[in-house]
Design an enzyme around this catalytic site. Structure first.
Site, PDB file in Angstrom:
ATOM      1  N   HIS A  61      -6.881   6.917   3.114  1.00 37.08           N
ATOM      2  CA  HIS A  61      -6.994   8.081   2.216  1.00 37.08           C
ATOM      3  C   HIS A  61      -5.760   8.264   1.330  1.00 37.08           C
ATOM      4  CE1 HIS A  61     -10.597   9.300   4.373  1.00 37.08           C
ATOM      5  NE2 HIS A  61      -9.938   9.042   5.493  1.00 37.08           N
ATOM      6  N   ARG A  62      -4.795   7.342   1.453  1.00 38.11           N
ATOM      7  CA  ARG A  62      -3.582   7.486   0.646  1.00 38.11           C
ATOM      8  C   ARG A  62      -3.904   7.446  -0.844  1.00 38.11           C
ATOM      9  NH1 ARG A  62      -0.200   3.897   3.073  1.00 38.11           N
ATOM     10  NH2 ARG A  62       0.854   5.523   4.259  1.00 38.11           N
ATOM     11  N   ALA A  63      -4.819   6.567  -1.242  1.00 39.33           N
ATOM     12  CA  ALA A  63      -5.156   6.427  -2.658  1.00 39.33           C
ATOM     13  C   ALA A  63      -5.691   7.741  -3.238  1.00 39.33           C
ATOM     14  CB  ALA A  63      -6.181   5.308  -2.854  1.00 39.33           C
TER      15      ALA A  63
ATOM     16  N   VAL B 104      -2.775  10.081  -3.842  1.00 40.20           N
ATOM     17  CA  VAL B 104      -1.942   9.586  -4.940  1.00 40.20           C
ATOM     18  C   VAL B 104      -2.605   9.866  -6.291  1.00 40.20           C
ATOM     19  CG1 VAL B 104      -1.087   7.487  -6.056  1.00 40.20           C
ATOM     20  CG2 VAL B 104      -0.734   7.825  -3.610  1.00 40.20           C
TER      21      VAL B 104
ATOM     22  N   ASP C  56       0.821  -1.215   0.000  1.00 39.23           N
ATOM     23  CA  ASP C  56       0.000   0.000   0.000  1.00 39.23           C
ATOM     24  C   ASP C  56       0.854   1.263   0.000  1.00 39.23           C
ATOM     25  OD1 ASP C  56      -2.551   1.528   0.435  1.00 39.23           O
ATOM     26  OD2 ASP C  56      -1.562   2.014   2.318  1.00 39.23           O
TER      27      ASP C  56
END
Length: 367
Positions: A279-281, A284, A198
């Site tokens: 919330h990383r996606a 990105v 991830d």
């Protein structure tokens, strides 16, 4: 010096090339993991990308290749020299390519502080590591799945922060660590832990090309490269220079990039609908979409930029599992964005109407 195969001469593997180019435009995206079987041009593509990247302006005698135009990113040494009134000399260098060995330890990666010199002589001495060598360049990790998990974690932290901070016994040293992180692996040799998977911003699954005509092209180009490397590189040089120029222009445009509330709604709706954790996606996708728009010479992102970014950022984060990476494409994502944003806008419009005060009709006038 090893002869590098031209990036633009690589046949097929468009997703892999797009993921690499987007990280070249905006290293703050956070790197790319390329998963694939042997002999699918994974390492060739990484080395080829580094060879075509634009030259960088550096502080000439700085061992960390600090950017003279961005003092906020300078290392501890450059800050101290500037504070003392010293003028920092400037030079132009090729973009570095650093190959990380699988046996690398944490100290070899981040560098070490010499505590003995600090205690006995009162001097701060920092022995730089791989992160220092990779600053402003490309850091390549082959067989990243075989690297120690803790070392991978340190690398990903530095890639995300853009800085390497080493602290020991009350002494600290800071230097920039902004690099394009490229990891490659063969899934047959073991998988990365989900937590580390991830952390890679983008991920691409690649396979050997099945189309006979393209396989013929691969053979022909490789034979031509081996027989006369110089002529082959000269033949592809105009395309290499054009791509290098586009990356350089996109880097200058990236900080002027704009996005609308609708763009943010499209990203948030997409990640929520696909059951993506955290919330990383979202972040990105936004960064990669900005990079793609800059590459196209635009100052505003659109739905296609978002779809192309999501194709690389979502599959390894979806709960169905990262093995489904090739089951999701740009067309499907674009349609999903249109449906989601359309329904959200309709919902917002309906809610707005419900909140509007109802105007009462005038009663009969008195005589």
């Amino acid at each position: 010096m090893r002869d590098i195969y031209p990036f633009t001469a690589i046949v097929g593997q468009e997703r892999m090339k797009r993921a690499l180019i987007l990280n070249a435009v905006e290293p703050r995206i956070g790197g790319v993991l390329i998963r694939g079987e042997r002999g699918t041009a994974k390492s060739t593509a990484a080395r080829a990308l580094a060879a075509l990247l634009p030259d960088v302006k550096v502080v000439e005698d700085c061992r960390f290749a600090c950017d003279p135009d961005k003092p906020e990113t300078w290392c501890t040494e450059c800050r101290e020299r500037d504070a003392a009134g010293e003028e920092l000399p400037v030079a132009i260098r090729r973009t570095p390519f650093v190959d990380l060995p699988v046996s690398a330890t944490e100290d070899r990666v981040v560098g070490t502080l010499d505590i003995e010199s600090a205690i006995q002589k009162g001097e701060r001495r920092f022995d730089s590591g791989i992160l220092a060598a990779a600053n402003r360049g490309l850091l390549y990790i082959d067989e990243v799945n075989l690297l120690d998990d803790h070392v991978v974690d340190v690398l990903l932290d530095s890639a995300a922060m853009g800085m390497n901070i080493v602290e020991r016994e009350g002494i600290s040293f800071t230097h920039p660590a902004r690099f394009i992180l490229v990891g490659t692996m063969n899934p047959e040799e073991g998988e990365l832990r989900p937590q580390l998977l991830d952390r890679f911003a983008l991920s691409v699954n690649i396979h050997g090309i099945r189309h006979a005509r393209e396989r013929v092209q691969i053979m022909e180009r490789n034979l031509a490269f081996e027989q006369d490397t110089k002529s082959f590189r000269e033949e592809w040089l105009p395309r290499e220079e054009e791509l290098s120029r586009k990356i350089d222009l996109a880097r200058k445009l990236i900080d002027q990039m704009q996005h609308s509330d609708r763009n943010l709604l499209a990203i948030a709706s997409l990640t929520a609908s696909m059951n993506v954790d955290g919330h990383r996606a979202d972040l990105v996708i936004l960064k990669a979409a900005r990079a793609h728009a800059a590459l196209k010479g635009r100052s505003q992102i659109n739905d296609l930029d978002i779809a192309l970014a999501a194709e690389l950022a979502l599959p390894h984060r979806m709960k169905m599992g990262h093995m489904q990476q090739n089951d999701i494409g740009v067309e499907e994502i674009s349609q999903k964005i249109e449906q989601l944003v359309g329904s959200r806008e309709e919902e917002s419009s309906a809610n707005k109407k419900e909140k509007e005060p109802v105007q009462k009709a005038d009663g009969p006038k008195k005589a």
